[in-house]
Write a protein that holds these residues in place. Structure first.
Motif, short mmCIF file in Angstrom:
data_model
loop_
_atom_site.label_atom_id
_atom_site.label_comp_id
_atom_site.label_asym_id
_atom_site.label_seq_id
_atom_site.Cartn_x
_atom_site.Cartn_y
_atom_site.Cartn_z
N ARG A 34 26.34 33.24 13.95
CA ARG A 34 26.31 33.24 15.41
C ARG A 34 25.07 33.95 15.94
O ARG A 34 24.44 33.48 16.91
CB ARG A 34 27.58 33.90 15.95
N GLY A 43 18.62 24.86 19.58
CA GLY A 43 20.02 24.68 19.26
C GLY A 43 20.94 25.11 20.39
O GLY A 43 21.95 24.46 20.66
N VAL A 44 20.60 26.22 21.05
CA VAL A 44 21.42 26.70 22.17
C VAL A 44 21.39 25.70 23.32
O VAL A 44 22.43 25.39 23.93
CB VAL A 44 20.94 28.09 22.63
N ALA A 47 23.55 22.84 22.41
CA ALA A 47 24.96 23.19 22.52
C ALA A 47 25.42 23.17 23.98
O ALA A 47 26.53 22.70 24.29
CB ALA A 47 25.22 24.56 21.90
N CYS A 50 25.70 19.57 25.07
CA CYS A 50 26.88 18.96 24.46
C CYS A 50 28.16 19.39 25.19
O CYS A 50 29.04 18.56 25.46
CB CYS A 50 26.97 19.34 22.99
N CYS A 51 28.26 20.67 25.51
CA CYS A 51 29.43 21.15 26.26
C CYS A 51 29.51 20.51 27.64
O CYS A 51 30.61 20.17 28.11
CB CYS A 51 29.38 22.67 26.37
N THR A 304 28.21 17.26 13.00
CA THR A 304 27.31 17.21 14.15
C THR A 304 26.25 16.12 14.00
O THR A 304 25.67 15.68 15.00
CB THR A 304 26.61 18.56 14.36
N LEU A 367 21.86 20.40 18.23
CA LEU A 367 22.93 21.31 17.82
C LEU A 367 23.07 21.32 16.31
O LEU A 367 23.24 22.39 15.69
CB LEU A 367 24.25 20.86 18.47
N LEU A 371 22.58 24.58 13.87
CA LEU A 371 23.63 25.05 12.97
C LEU A 371 23.15 25.06 11.52
O LEU A 371 23.46 25.98 10.76
CB LEU A 371 24.87 24.16 13.11
#
Length: 381
Positions: A34, A43-44, A47, A50-51, A304, A367, A371
């Motif tokens: 994390r 990546g953030v 994410a 994606c959310c 992913t 993402l 990861l």
């Protein structure tokens, strides 16, 4: 893909030792993942997008001004109405859109749309509109729309007068649902088959590997088209959806099973697994407590990557008319309406789902990359 994904869980101890020296207090493996992921800006961002896409899909009935079947016969092939914040006199005003006045060319008889200040429609939040169901209850409140029920079409309308923006939001639900179902089922089947093949070995491994090779020997696209072609054309749309998802699952699990089989063979020879066997631990405990947890990072990263692949596949086959069927709405089904140049030339805004497809694929890939880097203890910051 197996060449690019490193399974770090079996090296978690080394990872934690290096982190303890560098950062002081010892952190667990997932805490380190994390922390490393939070430093990956791409990546953030992926994410977060994606959310946002998933949230949009879940709340599509509330966010969309209309239902996907709502038709406005007076607004066929209407261009997009972009929100405006500047009044005619140049000052700021509440958000509004302008309606269109139709004009016909005297020679070519081509109909054009010109924004008309006389058809101004103010925008409002939490407006009343067509009834929809959400969580088993009926609602009529929509997040945004025209004040006093005036029609608003942010991305224009199609040939039946249906709102493109609303249909695109509803379409995200079917497209993402297809991706999630295929991803979940392929992960479960691939994990079970791969772990069984790698752990038991011997004749069982030989038989399973021959089955995997048989599945992977078929070319993907021709096989998709051939299998989907046998689906009954007049079947219930939900039955077609389930059968289409099952076909994609059958052709996706083999890749994960082959990758996990190799990792299980490597993990079962390490010290902690051999120690568990020596003390008499059952096969079920060894697999559930030692082998699968050490492959969880690989499974997560694989998921992913496969999700955007399924989104592209569903959109492509539905665009060709052999995937999701009407009246279900997906991004591919919406693109099916612009298969000819005449429709594309007269209403290019019908390509709006392409933007959502590109955005979702890039976001999920970002993402996955984040990861993968965060879960690799030997990657460099």
């Amino acid at each position: 893909m197996s060449d690019h994904i490193t399974d770090p869980a079996s090296h978690a101890h080394d990872f934690e030792m290096n982190a303890e020296v560098a950062t002081g207090p010892s952190l667990s493996y997932w805490q380190l993942v994390r922390k490393r992921f939070a430093r990956n800006r791409t990546g953030v961002i992926g994410a977060i997008i994606c959310c946002a896409i998933i949230f949009t899909a879940l709340c599509a009935p509330f966010l969309a001004p209309y239902t996907p079947a709502t038709k406005d016969r007076s607004a066929i092939y209407t261009p997009p109405q972009m929100p405006r914040f500047i009044a005619q006199d140049g000052g700021l005003t509440r958000p509004y859109v302008l309606g269109f006045a139709e004009e016909m060319h005297p020679v070519t008889y081509e109909i054009t749309f010109q924004p008309s200040p006389e058809k101004r429609v103010d925008l409002a939040l939490f407006v009343q509109g067509p009834e929809y169901q959400f969580l088993g209850m009926n609602f009529t409140t929509h997040f945004i729309g025209g004040a006093k029920g005036a029609p608003v079409h942010f991305l224009g309308t199609d040939g039946l007068g249906r709102d493109v923006f609303s249909r695109m939001l509803y379409g995200s639900r079917i497209t993402l649902l297809m991706g999630m179902i295929v991803m979940g089922m392929a992960c479960v089947i691939g994990t079970l088959v791969g772990v069984t093949s790698g752990y038991l070995g011997g004749r069982t491994d030989t038989v399973i590997q021959r089955v995997i090779e048989f599945v992977k020997s078929f070319p993907d696209l021709p096989l998709y088209l051939a299998l989907v072609a046998v689906l009954p054309r007049r079947a219930d749309p939900m039955l077609t959806f389930v059968m289409f998802a099952a076909i994609v699952v059958v052709l996706k699990w083999a890749d994960l099973a082959r990758e996990l089989r190799g990792k299980v063979i490597a993990i079962r020879s390490v010290e902690f697994v051999r120690a568990a066997v020596a003390v008499g631990a059952s096969d079920k405990r060894i697999i559930g407590r030692h082998i699968i947890p050490n492959m969880s990072s690989h499974i997560i990263v694989w998921a992913t990557y496969v999700l955007p692949e399924v989104i592209l596949l569903e959109s492509f086959l539905s665009f060709l008319g052999v995937g999701i069927q009407q009246p279900m709405v997906s991004w591919g089904v919406m693109l099916n309406a612009v298969r000819d140049f005449q429709s594309l030339a007269s209403a290019p805004w019908l390509l709006a789902p392409v933007g959502m497809i590109i955005l979702s694929v890039l976001a999920f890939n970002a993402l996955g990359d984040g990861l993968r880097d965060a879960m690799d203890p030997y990657s460099h910051d």
